[in-house]
Design an enzyme around this catalytic site. Structure first.
Site, PDB file in Angstrom:
ATOM      1  N   GLY A  46       6.240  -2.180   0.354  1.00  0.00           N
ATOM      2  CA  GLY A  46       5.343  -3.063   1.080  1.00  0.00           C
ATOM      3  C   GLY A  46       4.596  -2.284   2.142  1.00  0.00           C
ATOM      4  N   GLN A  51      -0.262  -0.757   9.657  1.00  0.00           N
ATOM      5  CA  GLN A  51       0.429   0.514   9.383  1.00  0.00           C
ATOM      6  C   GLN A  51      -0.541   1.620   8.978  1.00  0.00           C
ATOM      7  OE1 GLN A  51       3.589  -1.468   6.750  1.00  0.00           O
ATOM      8  NE2 GLN A  51       4.688   0.250   7.645  1.00  0.00           N
ATOM      9  N   CYS A  88      11.322   1.128   6.837  1.00  0.00           N
ATOM     10  CA  CYS A  88       9.887   0.893   7.051  1.00  0.00           C
ATOM     11  C   CYS A  88       9.157   2.221   6.946  1.00  0.00           C
ATOM     12  CB  CYS A  88       9.687   0.288   8.445  1.00  0.00           C
ATOM     13  SG  CYS A  88       7.967  -0.001   8.878  1.00  0.00           S
ATOM     14  N   LEU A  89       8.003   2.219   6.291  1.00  0.00           N
ATOM     15  CA  LEU A  89       7.231   3.463   6.155  1.00  0.00           C
ATOM     16  C   LEU A  89       6.793   3.995   7.512  1.00  0.00           C
ATOM     17  CD1 LEU A  89       5.061   2.597   3.027  1.00  0.00           C
ATOM     18  CD2 LEU A  89       6.947   4.227   3.136  1.00  0.00           C
ATOM     19  N   HIS A 130       9.025  -9.111   6.629  1.00  0.00           N
ATOM     20  CA  HIS A 130       8.821  -7.821   7.287  1.00  0.00           C
ATOM     21  C   HIS A 130       7.322  -7.551   7.480  1.00  0.00           C
ATOM     22  CE1 HIS A 130       9.979  -3.389   7.776  1.00  0.00           C
ATOM     23  NE2 HIS A 130       8.674  -3.334   7.613  1.00  0.00           N
ATOM     24  N   GLU A 131       6.542  -7.803   6.423  1.00  0.00           N
ATOM     25  CA  GLU A 131       5.099  -7.501   6.504  1.00  0.00           C
ATOM     26  C   GLU A 131       4.379  -8.477   7.434  1.00  0.00           C
ATOM     27  OE1 GLU A 131       4.540  -4.703   5.498  1.00  0.00           O
ATOM     28  OE2 GLU A 131       6.111  -4.476   4.004  1.00  0.00           O
ATOM     29  N   HIS A 134       4.776  -7.401  10.882  1.00  0.00           N
ATOM     30  CA  HIS A 134       3.861  -6.308  11.252  1.00  0.00           C
ATOM     31  C   HIS A 134       2.543  -6.859  11.803  1.00  0.00           C
ATOM     32  CE1 HIS A 134       5.584  -2.425  10.274  1.00  0.00           C
ATOM     33  NE2 HIS A 134       5.920  -2.788   9.055  1.00  0.00           N
TER      34      HIS A 134
HETATM   35 ZN    ZN Z   1       7.266  -1.857   7.847  1.00  0.00          ZN
END
Ligand code: ZN
Length: 159
Positions: A46, A51, A88-89, A130-131, A134
C-alpha cells in the site's frame, strides 16, 4: 510512469493533513500510476500520496489480489479488532504491533471520478486503515501496542 521518492518518517510532510481531490485530471492519473509503480518497486502492499510528497487524498493498495486505487477514501464501517505487526514504506526496517479492524468498508472514487465502495478483511482492512491514516498525518508508530522491532526487508508487509 516514474518512480517517486518515498518520504521517510522524519519528514514533516507525513504529518500534514491531505486535501480532497476535486479535479480528476491527467495529473491525478499520473500520480496514481507513479504511486503504484513506486509501491511495487519497494515490495509494498500500500502507498498513500503523502508518502511521495503529495498532499492529496489518494491511496493505492495491492495485497496480491490486484491493484486498488482510491481517491478521497473514507472508512464507512468497521468490525472486529485484530492486533498484528505492521510495517510502512516510510519507516523502513522496522515493524510493530497495531490493533486494526478485522473488516472495513471504504467509500471513495476511481481515477475517473466514479464513486466506489470496497470491503476488505484482515490485511486488506489493515491497509485501508493504515493508508487513510496517512492522509490525516498519522503513522502506525503513533498507534503501537508494543515495541517497534527490526525486520529484514521482505519480512513484513509494508504499507
Ligand atoms: Zn505507511
Amino acid at each position: 510512469m516514474a518512480l517517486r521518492q518515498i518520504r521517510l518518517r522524519e519528514d514533516e510532510i507525513l504529518r500534514k493533513k491531505c486535501k480532497e481531490v476535486k479535479v480528476f485530471d491527467d495529473k491525478l492519473k499520473s500520480l496514481l500510476d507513479d504511486m503504484a509503480e513506486t509501491m511495487y518497486h519497494h515490495n509494498g502492499c500500500g502507498l498513500a500520496a503523502p508518502q511521495v510528497g503529495i498532499l492529496k487524498r489518494a491511496i493505492v493498495i495491492d495485497i496480491g489480489e490486484g491493484l486498488v486505487e482510491l481517491v478521497n477514501p473514507v472508512v464507512l464501517k468497521t468490525k472486529g479488532r485484530v492486533k498484528d505487526n505492521e510495517g510502512c514504506l516510510s519507516v523502513p526496517g522496522l515493524a510493530g504491533p497495531v490493533i486494526r479492524p478485522r473488516w472495513a468498508k471504504v467509500a471513495g472514487y476511481t481515477r475517473d471520478g466514479e464513486k466506489t465502495i470496497i470491503e476488505g478483511e484482515d490485511l486488506m482492512a489493515r491497509c485501508f486503515c493504515h493508508e487513510v491514516d496517512h492522509l490525516e498525518g498519522v503513522l502506525y508508530t503513533d498507534k503501537l501496542e508494543g515495541e517497534l522491532f527490526e525486520v529484514e526487508d521482505e519480512e513484513e508487509k509494508k504499507v
